[in-house]
Design a protein around this motif. Structure first.
Motif, PDB file in Angstrom:
ATOM      1  N   ILE A 278       0.862  -1.170   0.000  1.00 22.49           N
ATOM      2  CA  ILE A 278       0.000   0.000   0.000  1.00 22.49           C
ATOM      3  C   ILE A 278       0.900   1.222   0.000  1.00 22.49           C
ATOM      4  CG2 ILE A 278      -0.156   0.159   2.524  1.00 22.49           C
ATOM      5  CD1 ILE A 278      -3.135   0.796   2.174  1.00 22.49           C
ATOM      6  N   GLY A 279       0.446   2.312  -0.521  1.00 21.21           N
ATOM      7  CA  GLY A 279       1.303   3.488  -0.686  1.00 21.21           C
ATOM      8  C   GLY A 279       2.028   3.902   0.581  1.00 21.21           C
ATOM      9  N   HIS A 280       1.287   3.948   1.679  1.00 20.58           N
ATOM     10  CA  HIS A 280       1.874   4.381   2.947  1.00 20.58           C
ATOM     11  C   HIS A 280       1.409   3.413   4.044  1.00 20.58           C
ATOM     12  CE1 HIS A 280       3.294   8.252   1.315  1.00 20.58           C
ATOM     13  NE2 HIS A 280       2.206   8.182   0.566  1.00 20.58           N
ATOM     14  N   PRO A 281       2.160   2.311   4.235  1.00 22.45           N
ATOM     15  CA  PRO A 281       1.761   1.332   5.255  1.00 22.45           C
ATOM     16  C   PRO A 281       2.064   1.848   6.660  1.00 22.45           C
ATOM     17  CG  PRO A 281       3.819   0.676   4.240  1.00 22.45           C
ATOM     18  CD  PRO A 281       3.349   1.888   3.483  1.00 22.45           C
TER      19      PRO A 281
ATOM     20  N   SER B 233      -2.587   3.647   4.314  1.00 20.17           N
ATOM     21  CA  SER B 233      -3.372   4.468   3.390  1.00 20.17           C
ATOM     22  C   SER B 233      -2.579   4.711   2.119  1.00 20.17           C
ATOM     23  CB  SER B 233      -3.724   5.807   4.056  1.00 20.17           C
ATOM     24  OG  SER B 233      -4.278   6.719   3.132  1.00 20.17           O
ATOM     25  N   GLY B 234      -3.295   5.015   1.059  1.00 25.48           N
ATOM     26  CA  GLY B 234      -2.635   5.409  -0.172  1.00 25.48           C
ATOM     27  C   GLY B 234      -2.223   6.867  -0.140  1.00 25.48           C
ATOM     28  N   ASN B 235      -2.603   7.558   0.932  1.00 20.63           N
ATOM     29  CA  ASN B 235      -2.313   8.981   1.054  1.00 20.63           C
ATOM     30  C   ASN B 235      -1.220   9.219   2.096  1.00 20.63           C
ATOM     31  OD1 ASN B 235      -4.566   9.515  -0.699  1.00 20.63           O
ATOM     32  ND2 ASN B 235      -5.898   9.189   1.070  1.00 20.63           N
ATOM     33  N   ALA B 236      -0.471  10.280   1.916  1.00 25.90           N
ATOM     34  CA  ALA B 236       0.579  10.628   2.873  1.00 25.90           C
ATOM     35  C   ALA B 236      -0.006  10.837   4.258  1.00 25.90           C
ATOM     36  CB  ALA B 236       1.291  11.896   2.401  1.00 25.90           C
TER      37      ALA B 236
ATOM     38  N   SER C 194      -7.865  11.767  -0.032  1.00 26.20           N
ATOM     39  CA  SER C 194      -6.828  12.276  -0.925  1.00 26.20           C
ATOM     40  C   SER C 194      -7.036  13.758  -1.217  1.00 26.20           C
ATOM     41  CB  SER C 194      -6.834  11.491  -2.245  1.00 26.20           C
ATOM     42  OG  SER C 194      -8.135  11.494  -2.822  1.00 26.20           O
ATOM     43  N   GLY C 195      -8.306  14.203  -1.155  1.00 31.25           N
ATOM     44  CA  GLY C 195      -8.598  15.615  -1.347  1.00 31.25           C
ATOM     45  C   GLY C 195      -8.615  16.326  -0.009  1.00 31.25           C
ATOM     46  N   LEU C 196      -7.837  17.390   0.136  1.00 30.06           N
ATOM     47  CA  LEU C 196      -7.703  18.077   1.420  1.00 30.06           C
ATOM     48  C   LEU C 196      -8.260  19.487   1.329  1.00 30.06           C
ATOM     49  CD1 LEU C 196      -4.037  17.075   2.375  1.00 30.06           C
ATOM     50  CD2 LEU C 196      -6.158  15.803   2.772  1.00 30.06           C
ATOM     51  N   HIS C 197      -8.953  19.882   2.384  1.00 32.13           N
ATOM     52  CA  HIS C 197      -9.420  21.264   2.511  1.00 32.13           C
ATOM     53  C   HIS C 197      -8.174  22.150   2.653  1.00 32.13           C
ATOM     54  CE1 HIS C 197     -12.273  24.243   4.783  1.00 32.13           C
ATOM     55  NE2 HIS C 197     -12.102  24.584   3.523  1.00 32.13           N
ATOM     56  N   ALA C 198      -8.105  23.228   1.911  1.00 32.33           N
ATOM     57  CA  ALA C 198      -6.886  24.038   1.843  1.00 32.33           C
ATOM     58  C   ALA C 198      -6.327  24.414   3.219  1.00 32.33           C
ATOM     59  CB  ALA C 198      -7.137  25.284   1.002  1.00 32.33           C
TER      60      ALA C 198
END
Length: 605
Positions: free
Chosen positions: A121-124, A187-190, A196-200
């Protein structure tokens, strides 16, 4: 005070975390030796009694301490220990071993975690790749998800609470749920973020853009409700400024900001930070509409995406439509198409409203015809139309309808008090001749067709209509074609009101989930429960709105003196209530919003 509270919180968490860090490090080192070796090759435990029969043995007789008093028990434990363990009975002793090495054993049921457990996975998350038992108990736990400790203790064992709090803008409290934003398995996200979409502001680490410093366990916002969001995003209701419609979710409920009904304020895997896929999200409030749209007979554009036809926040059109109804339908269905015109007997489709006969989401009928169909529509157009010319029999006047509905004509002709509309209007002025979503093929919900003549009875801005009108229509109280009483009322005087508001006369049919009112109208139980019910005295004349207050009849002189009222004469429901609309939900007269404004009309302060 806030700084001191936060220091105490982090110190307590740090102390607890130190203990759990030791445990997790120990487990991480030992897990490969204790858990990943094939247990089938392990020697039999010397101190385990030799069993006579594994099938007849109740493990919990000796090992009940593993299950005593926990809040959560692992599902397979309830099904039997053999779900995870193999028992081998031999002369040398009884061997107890895992059926398959862990974590492969866990993944037989929790296969969705295979990528996290294998590091694919991207970020185990490292503990999840080492052993499930680093964080979870195998049999039972006093904590949710079979955790070996509280979430705060587990996370704090590796992540120093003070450092974590600083990275989160000082917004962490003792009740902060780390798993709300981070996936504990991977997760696949950092940063193991769930979205994956973050509020600014969240992506920039600017917590204070939306939050003030927490107060104890309370996370505080800089503004209440949707005002916080509109400070940056503007007013989403602006398109409806000159009329139109606003999504009810924007108003919020239960103290939640309206925007948070649909959007996550931090992150999401959906576009526009939505909480779920668009269809499922709308279906969380409009389930019956989504079910109809996605049924085999549903309207495909509605089943694909609600935003094909609707605006999510506000619109200058009714029902949040993206454009005028005719233009919306015309985007897919050409009103000048020869085949479409022929199917409608040559009618000028450009002058018609499609939703008069068709349901835009789905109805269960072919061609999206509305819920209630006029029987001749199914039998054949020639019942009312001359061949395929489209011309109506009898010129389309009342005589055509009375060919089948002669009892309506007889009733109107014999009425002591006729409805003037019967002389000046056609049947199709109030009824749709083909299909309608309202019973009796009435054109509009909530008495809309009656307001064409009786507009003074309709609610003005800031007023609410009588619930009977919104749920049933004006025919709830009035005979629509003619009657014997003034105002075409179905029942005279207060008895009409009590037909709905006396609980003894509106008992639900549990099997159907409906309540029958006035002996003829079946309404959903939920609608009936929203009605105000009266618990009157035995003679039916007192106890509303307060005990011993007269409701019906003429007060005696003694009553008038004791109650210090200026009212004279008989009392009825209409002494205090408007039967059609009011600024008050209780339909109070005098433009009153609440009881205090109404009572002073008769009882001086």
């Amino acid at each position: 005070m806030e700084d001191g509270s936060r220091t105490a919180i982090t110190s307590t968490a740090a102390a607890a975390g130190a203990a759990w860090r030791i445990r997790i490090l120990a487990l991480s080192c030992c897990a490969p030796l204790l858990l990943f070796a094939d247990p089938r090759t392990a020697d039999a435990r010397a101190d385990h009694p030799r069993l006579v029969s594994d099938a007849a043995t109740a493990c919990a007789t000796c090992h009940g301490d593993r299950l005593r008093g926990p809040a959560t028990v692992h599902g397979p434990v309830r099904d039997g220990c053999s779900f995870c363990h193999d028992v081998t009975i031999a002369e040398a002793g009884t061997q107890i071993a895992l059926r398959t090495p862990e974590p492969a054993l866990c993944l037989e049921c929790h296969d969705a975690m295979a990528g996290a457990a294998g590091g694919a996975i991207g970020h185990p998350h490292p503990p999840a790749t080492e052993s499930c038992l680093v964080c979870h108990e195998a049999h039972a736990s006093a904590h949710p998800a079979l955790l070996v400790a509280t979430q705060a203790e587990l996370c704090g064992a590796c992540h120093d609470p003070e450092e974590s709090n600083a990275k989160h803008g000082g917004q962490m409290t003792p009740s902060t749920d780390c798993a709300r934003c981070h996936d504990p398995h991977g997760s696949g996200n950092a940063r193991l973020l769930r979205g994956s979409g973050l509020h600014a502001p969240f992506a920039d680490g600017s917590c204070d853009a939306c939050h003030r410093a927490p107060l104890g366990d309370r996370v505080r916002l800089r503004a209440r409700g949707e005002r916080l969001c509109t400070a940056c995003h503007g007013n989403p209701a602006a398109p409806a400024a000159d009329g139109g419609s606003v999504h009810a979710a924007l108003h919020g409920e239960g103290g939640r900001a309206g925007c948070l009904h649909c959007h996550d304020p931090h992150m999401s895997d959906q576009s526009r930070l939505l909480l779920d896929d668009g269809g499922r999200l709308c279906g969380s409030c409009h389930a019956e509409i989504l079910d109809a749209a996605r049924a085999p007979s549903g309207h495909p554009p509605a089943g694909e995406d609600c935003l094909n036809c609707h605006r999510p926040h506000a619109s200058d059109q009714p029902r949040l439509l993206a454009s005028p109804p005719h233009d919306l339908c015309g985007g897919c269905h050409d009103s000048g198409d020869a085949d479409l015109t022929k199917a409608h007997l040559g009618a000028d489709l450009a002058s018609l409203t499609c939703t008069d006969c068709h349901t835009p989401h789905g109805s269960g009928h072919p061609h999206l015809l509305a819920r209630h169909l006029h029987p001749p529509v199914l039998e054949g157009c020639e019942t009312c139309h001359e061949g395929t010319s489209g011309r109506l029999v009898e010129g389309g006047g009342p005589a055509l309808c009375l060919m089948c509905h002669e009892e309506i004509g007889d009733r109107a002709a014999k009425s002591e008090i006729p409805h003037p509309a019967m002389d000046v209007a056609r049947c199709v002025d109030c009824h749709n001749p083909h299909a309608s979503n309202q019973e009796r093929l009435v054109k509009q919900p909530g008495g809309g067709e009656c307001l064409a003549c009786h507009d003074e009875k309709g609610p003005r801005a800031g007023e609410s209509a009588h619930g009977a009108i919104t749920v049933i229509g004006c025919r709830a109280c009035h005979e629509p074609h003619g009657g014997t009483r003034a105002g075409l009322l179905r029942i005279a005087g207060p008895e009409l009101c009590l037909s709905c508001h006396d609980p003894a006369r509106s008992k639900p049919d549990d099997a159907l989930g409906t309540v029958r009112l006035l002996g003829r109208f079946d309404v959903p139980v939920e609608s009936a429960r929203a009605m105000a019910t009266l618990r009157l005295s035995a003679d039916g004349q007192r106890n509303h709105p307060v005990p011993n207050h007269r409701v019906l009849g003429t007060p005696s002189e003694d009553e008038l003196k004791r109650s210090r009222t200026t009212h004279r004469g008989a009392m009825t429901c209409l002494t205090c209530h408007d039967p059609h609309k009011s600024r008050s939900r209780s339909l109070l007269l005098w433009d009153a919003v609440g009881p205090s404004e109404a009572c002073v009309q008769c009882h001086a302060k």
